[in-house]
Design a protein around this motif. Structure first.
Motif, PDB file in Angstrom:
ATOM      1  N   ALA A 135       0.753  -1.206   0.195  1.00  0.00           N
ATOM      2  CA  ALA A 135       0.319   0.321   0.218  1.00  0.00           C
ATOM      3  C   ALA A 135       0.905   1.507  -0.111  1.00  0.00           C
ATOM      4  CB  ALA A 135      -0.551  -0.302   1.356  1.00  0.00           C
ATOM      5  N   LEU A 136       1.935   1.129   0.809  1.00  0.00           N
ATOM      6  CA  LEU A 136       2.861   2.113   1.246  1.00  0.00           C
ATOM      7  C   LEU A 136       3.514   2.723  -0.659  1.00  0.00           C
ATOM      8  CD1 LEU A 136       3.805   2.303   4.417  1.00  0.00           C
ATOM      9  CD2 LEU A 136       2.357   3.784   3.622  1.00  0.00           C
ATOM     10  N   LEU A 137       4.004   1.386  -0.862  1.00  0.00           N
ATOM     11  CA  LEU A 137       4.751   1.889  -2.260  1.00  0.00           C
ATOM     12  C   LEU A 137       3.819   2.355  -3.364  1.00  0.00           C
ATOM     13  CD1 LEU A 137       6.948  -1.697  -2.074  1.00  0.00           C
ATOM     14  CD2 LEU A 137       7.986   0.894  -1.759  1.00  0.00           C
ATOM     15  N   ALA A 138       2.280   2.155  -3.507  1.00  0.00           N
ATOM     16  CA  ALA A 138       1.788   2.619  -4.163  1.00  0.00           C
ATOM     17  C   ALA A 138       1.116   3.374  -3.827  1.00  0.00           C
ATOM     18  CB  ALA A 138       0.411   1.106  -4.386  1.00  0.00           C
ATOM     19  N   VAL A 139       1.143   4.009  -3.244  1.00  0.00           N
ATOM     20  CA  VAL A 139       1.251   5.592  -3.233  1.00  0.00           C
ATOM     21  C   VAL A 139       2.254   6.517  -3.269  1.00  0.00           C
ATOM     22  CG1 VAL A 139       0.593   7.846  -0.871  1.00  0.00           C
ATOM     23  CG2 VAL A 139      -0.815   4.837  -0.845  1.00  0.00           C
ATOM     24  N   LEU A 140       3.378   6.078  -2.571  1.00  0.00           N
ATOM     25  CA  LEU A 140       4.370   6.754  -2.816  1.00  0.00           C
ATOM     26  C   LEU A 140       4.619   7.487  -4.671  1.00  0.00           C
ATOM     27  CD1 LEU A 140       6.684   5.060  -0.429  1.00  0.00           C
ATOM     28  CD2 LEU A 140       6.085   7.342  -0.583  1.00  0.00           C
ATOM     29  N   GLY A 141       4.396   5.406  -5.260  1.00  0.00           N
ATOM     30  CA  GLY A 141       4.472   5.737  -6.526  1.00  0.00           C
ATOM     31  C   GLY A 141       3.457   6.568  -7.339  1.00  0.00           C
ATOM     32  N   GLN A 142       2.309   7.041  -6.954  1.00  0.00           N
ATOM     33  CA  GLN A 142       0.778   8.157  -6.742  1.00  0.00           C
ATOM     34  C   GLN A 142       1.529   9.578  -7.267  1.00  0.00           C
ATOM     35  OE1 GLN A 142      -2.589   6.935  -5.188  1.00  0.00           O
ATOM     36  NE2 GLN A 142      -2.114   4.908  -5.868  1.00  0.00           N
ATOM     37  N   MET A 143       2.655   9.006  -5.849  1.00  0.00           N
ATOM     38  CA  MET A 143       2.587  10.789  -5.482  1.00  0.00           C
ATOM     39  C   MET A 143       3.874  11.369  -6.184  1.00  0.00           C
ATOM     40  SD  MET A 143       2.545  10.882  -1.055  1.00  0.00           S
ATOM     41  CE  MET A 143       2.909  11.941  -1.191  1.00  0.00           C
ATOM     42  N   SER A 144       4.783  10.848  -6.609  1.00  0.00           N
ATOM     43  CA  SER A 144       5.925  10.847  -8.084  1.00  0.00           C
ATOM     44  C   SER A 144       6.450   9.235  -8.074  1.00  0.00           C
ATOM     45  CB  SER A 144       6.981  11.672  -6.965  1.00  0.00           C
ATOM     46  OG  SER A 144       7.999  11.476  -7.698  1.00  0.00           O
ATOM     47  N   PRO A 217       8.800  16.122  -9.411  1.00  0.00           N
ATOM     48  CA  PRO A 217       7.883  16.285  -9.130  1.00  0.00           C
ATOM     49  C   PRO A 217       7.250  16.584  -8.076  1.00  0.00           C
ATOM     50  CG  PRO A 217       7.143  14.756 -10.601  1.00  0.00           C
ATOM     51  CD  PRO A 217       8.825  14.487 -10.233  1.00  0.00           C
ATOM     52  N   TRP A 218       7.358  16.028  -7.015  1.00  0.00           N
ATOM     53  CA  TRP A 218       7.048  16.452  -5.507  1.00  0.00           C
ATOM     54  C   TRP A 218       7.575  17.189  -4.627  1.00  0.00           C
ATOM     55  CZ3 TRP A 218      11.030  14.445  -2.197  1.00  0.00           C
ATOM     56  CH2 TRP A 218      11.711  13.501  -2.790  1.00  0.00           C
ATOM     57  N   LEU A 219       8.948  17.957  -5.506  1.00  0.00           N
ATOM     58  CA  LEU A 219      10.191  18.778  -4.368  1.00  0.00           C
ATOM     59  C   LEU A 219       8.860  20.178  -4.411  1.00  0.00           C
ATOM     60  CD1 LEU A 219      13.212  18.240  -6.724  1.00  0.00           C
ATOM     61  CD2 LEU A 219      12.454  17.442  -4.454  1.00  0.00           C
ATOM     62  N   GLY A 220       8.124  20.677  -5.151  1.00  0.00           N
ATOM     63  CA  GLY A 220       7.100  22.008  -4.637  1.00  0.00           C
ATOM     64  C   GLY A 220       8.137  23.203  -5.528  1.00  0.00           C
ATOM     65  N   ALA A 276       7.514   7.121   6.521  1.00  0.00           N
ATOM     66  CA  ALA A 276       7.937   8.583   6.687  1.00  0.00           C
ATOM     67  C   ALA A 276       8.065   8.685   5.744  1.00  0.00           C
ATOM     68  CB  ALA A 276       8.691   8.030   7.572  1.00  0.00           C
ATOM     69  N   VAL A 277       8.711   8.684   4.973  1.00  0.00           N
ATOM     70  CA  VAL A 277       9.449   9.336   3.135  1.00  0.00           C
ATOM     71  C   VAL A 277       7.596   9.840   2.961  1.00  0.00           C
ATOM     72  CG1 VAL A 277       8.997   8.797   1.215  1.00  0.00           C
ATOM     73  CG2 VAL A 277      10.555   8.278   2.491  1.00  0.00           C
ATOM     74  N   ALA A 278       6.261   8.588   2.745  1.00  0.00           N
ATOM     75  CA  ALA A 278       5.342   9.390   2.318  1.00  0.00           C
ATOM     76  C   ALA A 278       4.656  10.644   3.515  1.00  0.00           C
ATOM     77  CB  ALA A 278       4.061   7.936   2.545  1.00  0.00           C
ATOM     78  N   LEU A 279       4.581  10.495   4.755  1.00  0.00           N
ATOM     79  CA  LEU A 279       4.550  11.137   5.374  1.00  0.00           C
ATOM     80  C   LEU A 279       4.886  12.724   4.806  1.00  0.00           C
ATOM     81  CD1 LEU A 279       3.672   9.682   9.441  1.00  0.00           C
ATOM     82  CD2 LEU A 279       2.018  10.846   7.148  1.00  0.00           C
ATOM     83  N   ALA A 280       6.801  12.557   5.038  1.00  0.00           N
ATOM     84  CA  ALA A 280       7.044  13.762   3.769  1.00  0.00           C
ATOM     85  C   ALA A 280       6.747  14.355   2.801  1.00  0.00           C
ATOM     86  CB  ALA A 280       8.891  13.883   4.945  1.00  0.00           C
ATOM     87  N   MET A 281       6.702  13.573   1.870  1.00  0.00           N
ATOM     88  CA  MET A 281       5.760  13.725   0.539  1.00  0.00           C
ATOM     89  C   MET A 281       4.891  14.892   0.240  1.00  0.00           C
ATOM     90  SD  MET A 281       7.287  10.553  -1.430  1.00  0.00           S
ATOM     91  CE  MET A 281       6.949  11.038  -2.453  1.00  0.00           C
ATOM     92  N   GLY A 282       4.096  14.245   1.646  1.00  0.00           N
ATOM     93  CA  GLY A 282       2.664  14.886   1.586  1.00  0.00           C
ATOM     94  C   GLY A 282       2.343  15.967   2.455  1.00  0.00           C
ATOM     95  N   ALA A 283       3.058  16.763   3.010  1.00  0.00           N
ATOM     96  CA  ALA A 283       3.368  17.450   4.002  1.00  0.00           C
ATOM     97  C   ALA A 283       3.560  18.614   3.238  1.00  0.00           C
ATOM     98  CB  ALA A 283       4.190  17.680   4.935  1.00  0.00           C
TER      99      ALA A 283
END
Length: 284
Positions: A135-144, A217-220, A276-283
């Motif tokens: 689940a976390l790897l899928a979410v990370l891939g959707q974000m970047s 893309p997630w660098l903002g 933790a990476v998912a939380l940081a990327m979504g912050a």
């Protein structure tokens, strides 16, 4: 060439990658060599994480761009890691969960952990751990996609670094004569710890260098190096927190560690990194 022998012995011990025939004879074996090979446990993470990231990336790039593509990539990336390691660490997590969940008495916990049959607690831990990773790897891939690839590679290295501290700070317990992990427990040296830290530090540097050469893309609005370093730091902290939790439980309940305990450290630390990476990327 001795460090090369130690690395290949770690690869032989911790994975299903064949180190056989003439190569195995050249590598050799002794308890002292196996003890020294523990320094290269994070180096094994380079191989496993690199292959897993490659599978994830190739599937995302070549499958039709439809909804759910990252879930397919996450599943097959996880399958590859299990095949490469033979489920070595997942089995350890299941055994630890069975032992700690099955009894409050230390000796009985150790006895349960030696049983090759999986119980209810082990099955639940194994299923939930695999679901969490996918689940976390899928979410990370959707974000970047780039962020997911970085996380996969570094998580496997970092999660194989923390067990070295457990080996250093806790005594080995259980059946010493029949334990495959006992040679690893005869006090890991500061030099070996430094070698393990070097493997991990080098992985972080490579990730940072790679992040500066690819658009993420997630660098903002932040600078590439600053944002990437922040995300990686969160991942390392999450991985460290996973290690602390398992290490503390082993110390509290067993007053030491077993080979299964090291596997549990790796699994929980890997999941902690992704979370933790998912939380940081979504912050925001």
């Amino acid at each position: 060439m001795q460090p090369v022998r130690h690395f290949l012995l770690a690869l032989q011990f911790f994975t299903r990658i064949p180190v056989t025939g003439a190569l195995a004879r050249w590598v050799g074996y002794s308890p002292a060599m196996l003890r020294a090979s523990a320094a290269h446990f994070p180096g094994v993470g380079w191989i496993v994480g690199g292959v897993a990231a490659a599978v994830y990336g190739l599937l995302c790039w070549h499958l039709p761009p439809v909804a759910g593509i990252t879930w397919v990539a996450a599943v097959f990336s996880t399958i590859v890691t299990v095949l490469l390691t033979g489920g070595f660490h997942e089995d350890g997590l299941a055994d630890v969960a069975d032992g700690l969940g099955g009894s409050q008495q230390r000796e009985r916990v150790l006895e349960i952990m030696k049983d090759s049959r999986i119980g209810a607690f082990g099955a639940m831990a194994l299923v939930l751990a695999l679901l969490a990773k996918v689940a976390l790897l899928a979410v990370l891939g959707q974000m970047s996609l780039a962020g997911a690839l970085l996380a996969i590679g570094l998580a496997h290295v970092a999660s194989r670094t923390w067990p070295l501290l457990t080996i250093r700070w806790l005594p080995h317990v259980g059946d010493a004569a029949g334990s495959k992990s006992k040679p690893l427990a005869d006090q890991i040296s500061p030099r070996a710890l430094m070698a393990g830290a070097l493997w991990c530090g080098l992985a972080v540097l490579v990730a940072l260098a790679w992040a500066h050469t690819l658009p993420l893309p997630w660098l903002g609005g932040l600078q590439s190096g600053e944002r990437t370093a922040t995300v990686l730091l969160w991942g390392l902290l999450g991985s460290a927190l996973g290690w602390v939790v398992v290490h503390w439980r082993l110390k509290q309940r067993l007053q030491g560690f077993t080979g299964d305990g090291l596997g549990a450290v790796q699994q929980v630390s890997e999941i902690g990194f992704y979370l933790a990476v998912a939380l940081a990327m979504g912050a925001r």
